[in-house]
Design an enzyme around this catalytic site. Structure first.
Site, mmCIF file in Angstrom:
data_model
loop_
_atom_site.group_PDB
_atom_site.id
_atom_site.type_symbol
_atom_site.label_atom_id
_atom_site.label_comp_id
_atom_site.label_asym_id
_atom_site.label_seq_id
_atom_site.Cartn_x
_atom_site.Cartn_y
_atom_site.Cartn_z
ATOM 1 N N TYR D 137 0.871 -1.179 0.000
ATOM 2 C CA TYR D 137 0.000 0.000 0.000
ATOM 3 C C TYR D 137 0.911 1.233 0.000
ATOM 4 C CZ TYR D 137 -4.098 2.769 1.676
ATOM 5 O OH TYR D 137 -5.124 3.656 1.826
ATOM 6 N N LYS D 165 -1.502 -1.455 -4.065
ATOM 7 C CA LYS D 165 -2.520 -0.418 -4.072
ATOM 8 C C LYS D 165 -1.794 0.917 -4.072
ATOM 9 C CE LYS D 165 -6.050 2.149 -1.826
ATOM 10 N NZ LYS D 165 -6.574 2.697 -0.575
#
Lengths: 309, 309, 309, 309
Positions: D137, D165
């Site tokens: 992330y 992500k």
């Protein structure tokens, strides 16, 4: 003002230099022909990739004269009037106007910190001084301040700008700007990115100002034309090919600065392609070493722009 | 090179302007007399507080001529040669040399991003062009890059600089720089801070370049002299009085930019004290409103520099 | 609330770890004795240099129990309750209160971005939850937001804080804060800097929280005592000696992170001095290599804290 | 590891709270049904928009239990294990694994500064502790460090991550990451942007994790499906509609923080749509006022998601 109708691929034209640091006129003429032959829709001279802040007024004038003469009206020529303060920008603007450019590109003032309100005033002063369309240039990495959405709207409402060149790297904010101007099709938005031109076109941009188009103008024109036709698969394929080519800008970093590694790589590739005579930049930018140049060459060869040596 | 022996209070001299934006010579002469009468040890013209990047070469020359003439050798005059690129800085340096300044102040190049190595080259090019001592000016808030400790050491070893003006706001790093040069007393370190001059002197600095000294030169000279004598209680008391006065720079922010609020407040106070004729700055800096000016006046009156009106 | 009367040298106590990453109780007890024997005026456990955000509540409780027990009331013990959100901070605060600390140290929330108003609320919620004095901790490099001057004033007026630990590195702003609180001597300001403690004391600070005091508490106490007596020459001499010692924090950077290089160097020196058993930190901080450790040793030996090996 | 095959619209599920700040189970179940009914391809619980760092382990467990139970295997559920340090992340990871999630989402450590090498170690430690696929992330605005291209490649080569992500806002760099992984189709890249999902899909992304999908999951699913079919005109039209809806996040800023204005707007809209009972967030996030809420309502009504009231 809107007769400019800026669109398409408008490369920021590199500034070739002679060994004694003057404008290399024959090389610059070859660059202009190379770009127009490649199909570009306009020329942006005296931008960041043109090393504009390294050039005094006399050399800026040389660049304008040569580019305007060589372009010969085939495509519009817009010129950066980039400098630290309003008065200096006005002087550059008057000179550029006299020498026959079709539009002017202006950033926020820099070195001294200004407010968004003072930025609006800055643009309005330049607009009042010269009867030429102004293009706002958002490049916070160089001027250390953002042209905010409200500022762009205020400038448009005050009839101070006809377009935006967005080199902020913030594609999300640029998307919001395009939304803000969606009902004003006379306002043009162009991306300064080399690697997300297909994105920008999908989002409704009017074109792009990619430094890498100095090396491969035809590639960017194909990308643009495909996008205009709505052939996004072809646009993406061309973009991905150009992303591979874009790797040339990273080869000398951090041995030299990002600026020298990037613009230096464009010049190095163009020298290898026979377009310009020398690859050095203005002082104090370091020149790419032979080792760096060999890495650039390998990438350019892989792209098909050069025969393997 | 070391004949300059920079030390003490060396104010960055504000640049008074006429209504039509030319150098206001009578006002500038009064500023110079005000500062020398206040006991300052040198004058730094064409610095950030002098709005240097707003001035073209002709107006920079005017400032130098007037300041050098009015100073008449009583204190050294050093001049900023601050601009975007090496060649521009060299031009400014040559002009300043011809006009008789005693030293030159130089920042890293800006707008285009450079590396620490390219910064070293930048300083060496200017050193090679002009036979005058160079002072390095560390001001990352304006040029977006730090003069790192290793860079300063390299510049000193290459005999490119004789002093540092540190306007980084990073008093800890400046302390480390003073440590690095502890065995080189010929290298001078001056702080650009208005509010930590006593700190810098305690840490071994040779002096200060405080913009607020335009308003109260005698106060900063008292601070410096107390510190030189080792009377730290008196130095601190004077510093604390000046900290109260420094509040003038915050009165117009954020209605105008930090630059306009700060330098504009210096000019406003000096106008009220009868030293300069006008308080406006170069375009596009906003001028302080009457409401802002009244707030500045109240602070200056409280400091005893002005009679309550 | 003001019975805490925080002042003097209050080291952020490093957290020694066993090989299986538990709190090394005998080592921590030796650290506490080493600091109190060195004359420190308080202990700040569970701060940044204590690796607080790497410790779960159980290990935080272990640290508090051991430190409070070993300190045995000889000096106040304040504990960081540093975490991402108000609720977590309240939990830490309740535990610390139960375990007998004398005050709590709190930063702005982090990871999620908050406003200055939300920061004020954050402190007030913690104040309402636990009957212990709160110390505000300004450390933007870790929490990515500044405790602004207005925020500190608002917190004081709402009786939410009794002191500030300033680790912002912005000595100018800290000076303005001390000015803001000049007429409120019950509010204490302590610097988190290792290398500008004499500055802070000259400016009116009540003390310091230097990580390096783990290695040389007596040195910082001498610095503080000299400053309190107004012997600024002695204070500066001690500070300059400690600046030389501070070079240990740079020896492993950038091979390891700044955090691992800095706190790791403190632990390495303390291991060499026989105070703690191991020098490693919590995962994922890299451990200093033998090469790095040898460089640290050379500096510590030069300072006289270790016999040359 | 690759059985997860993350793709499509995977909303970061907001966390509804009761008035006494517990997990509002009925509301959360309605959110899950609302999203699955909207056609989403996965659920990302305990992300930034879920206020993860405000939740202790017990409330994190509640969220997981409810979401996993309500999803009932219809779509994969991935859970954030976001916290300051490796050990804390490992604890969250073990709990999430026990409670039956399908994958874990991990950021760089934060508060303490780490190096890229230490970040690689951090991910590897978590991978070694729990047998579940890890998603990296990248969210520098929260953790203050970038997951660099080389770091992502190193993590993939060490089999530590299966997807990214990207919430960096740097669509250009994300494009380069997709280029780096072009020959590794088992590695998924999802954008965290709400307003450039069509861009990301054109560039080769596998999907998106847009917070605004909490409000309009069906809209994002239509966008995704159009893009998958290569219908870029339809994808763009849907994106542009969602851009108008996205204006809800700006209505309370700067009266409240960006976090409170953004997530608070999602919750406000969902409350108005009857999906959740309350719109407040965890302390110290400010709650949207009725004035702010009315502005949000007007935008949601205009989008057609609510009947004009």
């Amino acid at each position: 003002m809107n007769q400019l109708s800026l669109h398409g691929i408008v490369p920021p034209v590199v500034t070739p230099l002679t060994e004694d640091m003057q404008i290399d006129a024959p090389s610059l003429r070859r660059v202009v022909r190379h770009l127009i032959d490649g199909g570009v829709h306009g020329l942006f001279i005296l931008g960041s990739s043109s090393e504009v802040v390294f050039l005094d007024p006399a050399r800026r004038a040389d660049v304008i004269r040569i580019a305007v003469d060589e372009a010969a009206g085939r495509v519009p020529v817009i010129a950066g009037v980039i400098d630290t303060s309003t008065d200096r920008c006005v002087e550059h603007a008057r000179q550029a106007h006299e020498l026959g450019v079709d539009g002017l590109v202006l950033t926020a003032p820099f070195y001294a910190r200004t407010s968004q309100t003072e930025i609006v005033d800055h643009f309005c002063y330049v607009r009042d001084a010269v009867d030429l369309p102004l293009i706002a240039y958002d490049i916070p990495v160089c001027v250390n301040i953002k042209l905010e959405r409200d500022t762009l709207r205020a400038l448009y409402e005050r009839k101070a700008i006809v377009a935006l060149k967005d080199s902020s790297g913030d594609d999300g904010n640029m998307r919001m700007v395009m939304r803000d101007f969606a009902s004003h099709p006379d306002f043009a938005v162009l991306t300064g990115s080399e690697i997300t031109v297909d994105y920008a076109m999908l989002g409704g941009a009017h074109g792009a100002v990619p430094g890498l188009a100095n090396v491969d103008p035809a590639g960017y024109v194909r990308l643009y034309e495909a996008a205009k036709k709505g052939d996004w698969v072809a646009a993406r394929a061309e973009q991905q090919r150009l992303i591979e080519l874009f790797e040339i800008v990273f080869q000398a970093y951090p041995d030299v600065s990002r600026n020298a590694s990037g613009v230096g790589a464009f010049k190095t590739a163009m020298q290898m392609m026979g377009i310009i005579a020398h690859r050095h930049m203005n002082r104090p930018n370091a020149v790419l070493s032979d080792v760096h140049a060999a890495k650039v060459r390998a990438i350019v060869e892989k792209s098909g722009l050069l025969q393997a040596g």
